[in-house]
Design an enzyme around this catalytic site. Structure first.
Site, PDB file in Angstrom:
ATOM      1  N   HIS A  17      42.941  38.368  36.384  1.00  0.00           N
ATOM      2  CA  HIS A  17      42.381  37.558  35.295  1.00  0.00           C
ATOM      3  C   HIS A  17      41.600  38.444  34.318  1.00  0.00           C
ATOM      4  O   HIS A  17      41.709  38.290  33.102  1.00  0.00           O
ATOM      5  CB  HIS A  17      41.426  36.498  35.857  1.00  0.00           C
ATOM      6  CG  HIS A  17      42.062  35.482  36.763  1.00  0.00           C
ATOM      7  ND1 HIS A  17      41.555  35.146  37.999  1.00  0.00           N
ATOM      8  CD2 HIS A  17      43.183  34.723  36.623  1.00  0.00           C
ATOM      9  CE1 HIS A  17      42.311  34.217  38.557  1.00  0.00           C
ATOM     10  NE2 HIS A  17      43.311  33.953  37.758  1.00  0.00           N
ATOM     11  N   LYS A  41      44.534  21.316  43.443  1.00  0.00           N
ATOM     12  CA  LYS A  41      44.500  22.389  44.445  1.00  0.00           C
ATOM     13  C   LYS A  41      43.244  22.270  45.298  1.00  0.00           C
ATOM     14  O   LYS A  41      42.209  21.801  44.829  1.00  0.00           O
ATOM     15  CB  LYS A  41      44.441  23.757  43.742  1.00  0.00           C
ATOM     16  CG  LYS A  41      45.752  24.203  43.147  1.00  0.00           C
ATOM     17  CD  LYS A  41      45.589  25.636  42.644  1.00  0.00           C
ATOM     18  CE  LYS A  41      46.773  26.106  41.826  1.00  0.00           C
ATOM     19  NZ  LYS A  41      46.538  27.409  41.216  1.00  0.00           N
ATOM     20  N   ARG A  90      52.973  36.718  36.079  1.00  0.00           N
ATOM     21  CA  ARG A  90      53.166  37.783  37.055  1.00  0.00           C
ATOM     22  C   ARG A  90      54.648  38.000  37.305  1.00  0.00           C
ATOM     23  O   ARG A  90      55.220  38.980  36.904  1.00  0.00           O
ATOM     24  CB  ARG A  90      52.437  37.446  38.362  1.00  0.00           C
ATOM     25  CG  ARG A  90      50.958  37.738  38.295  1.00  0.00           C
ATOM     26  CD  ARG A  90      50.210  36.999  39.340  1.00  0.00           C
ATOM     27  NE  ARG A  90      50.307  35.559  39.130  1.00  0.00           N
ATOM     28  CZ  ARG A  90      49.635  34.665  39.818  1.00  0.00           C
ATOM     29  NH1 ARG A  90      48.852  35.033  40.804  1.00  0.00           N
ATOM     30  NH2 ARG A  90      49.742  33.387  39.542  1.00  0.00           N
ATOM     31  N   SER A 128      44.604  34.510  43.367  1.00  0.00           N
ATOM     32  CA  SER A 128      43.367  33.952  43.933  1.00  0.00           C
ATOM     33  C   SER A 128      43.606  33.460  45.351  1.00  0.00           C
ATOM     34  O   SER A 128      42.764  33.664  46.236  1.00  0.00           O
ATOM     35  CB  SER A 128      42.861  32.788  43.079  1.00  0.00           C
ATOM     36  OG  SER A 128      42.494  33.234  41.813  1.00  0.00           O
TER      37      SER A 128
END
Ligand code: ADP
Length: 160
Positions: A17, A41, A90, A128
């Site tokens: 990030h 989430k 990504r 994460s």
């Protein structure tokens, strides 16, 4: 002045990030990092804690603000008077989701735009969720997150 929003869960904020934020400041003059509150989430950190940690990372940098938001991203964008969001990509696996989100947001706000940054090779494996998992199991993730985040995770899990 070109402004943009970088929305995400940031649970926790990683070096991946961080790289996206730094690179986006080559393109925009001001960035609001927007920590999503109403995510489905399962989160480790409270949104306010995530904001606090990210603020610490960018302390003294007036080109960056950090806030929570809930509800529709396009409504938050109207509030902030910008039509641009920043997102990171990504692998191909990020693409389908990002594409679907872009198409939906573009329907909701016709001038909606996303600037995508490709993750650098040495960050493209950082996520994460993996950081949380490895950290909870005692693995060292010191090179994957900013120092303030590392210290906080260490406190939560009670080890390196
Ligand atoms: P979200 O739940 O919205 O995907 P994340 O915090 O997981 O929130 O990610 C926020 C944004 O940062 C997304 O665009 C994601 O693709 C990007 N991102 C996450 N990790 C990395 C990384 N290692 N390198 C580059 N971009 C990343």
């Amino acid at each position: 002045m070109k402004k943009a929003i970088y929305p995400g869960s940031f649970d926790p904020f990683t070096n991946g990030h961080l790289d996206i934020v730094e690179r986006s400041l080559r393109v925009v003059d001001h960035l609001t990092i927007a920590v999503l509150k109403n995510t489905s989430k399962k989160n480790l950190l409270e949104p306010e804690k995530r904001v606090e940690l990210i603020r610490e990372v960018f302390e003294g940098n007036d080109k960056i603000s950090v806030e929570t938001f809930s509800g529709l991203l396009v409504d938050f964008m109207k509030e902030k008077n910008t039509n641009t969001v920043i997102r990171g990509l990504r692998a191909v696996s990020d693409f389908d989701y990002e594409h679907a989100v872009f198409l939906m947001n573009n329907r909701l706000l016709s001038e909606f735009e996303t600037i995508f940054f490709m993750a650098r090779a040495d960050n493209s494996f950082i996520s994460s969720s993996i950081v949380k998992e490895v950290s909870s199991l005692g693995g060292n993730i010191a090179d994957q997150v900013p120092a303030v985040v590392y210290r906080h995770l260490k406190k939560i899990y009670g080890h390196d």
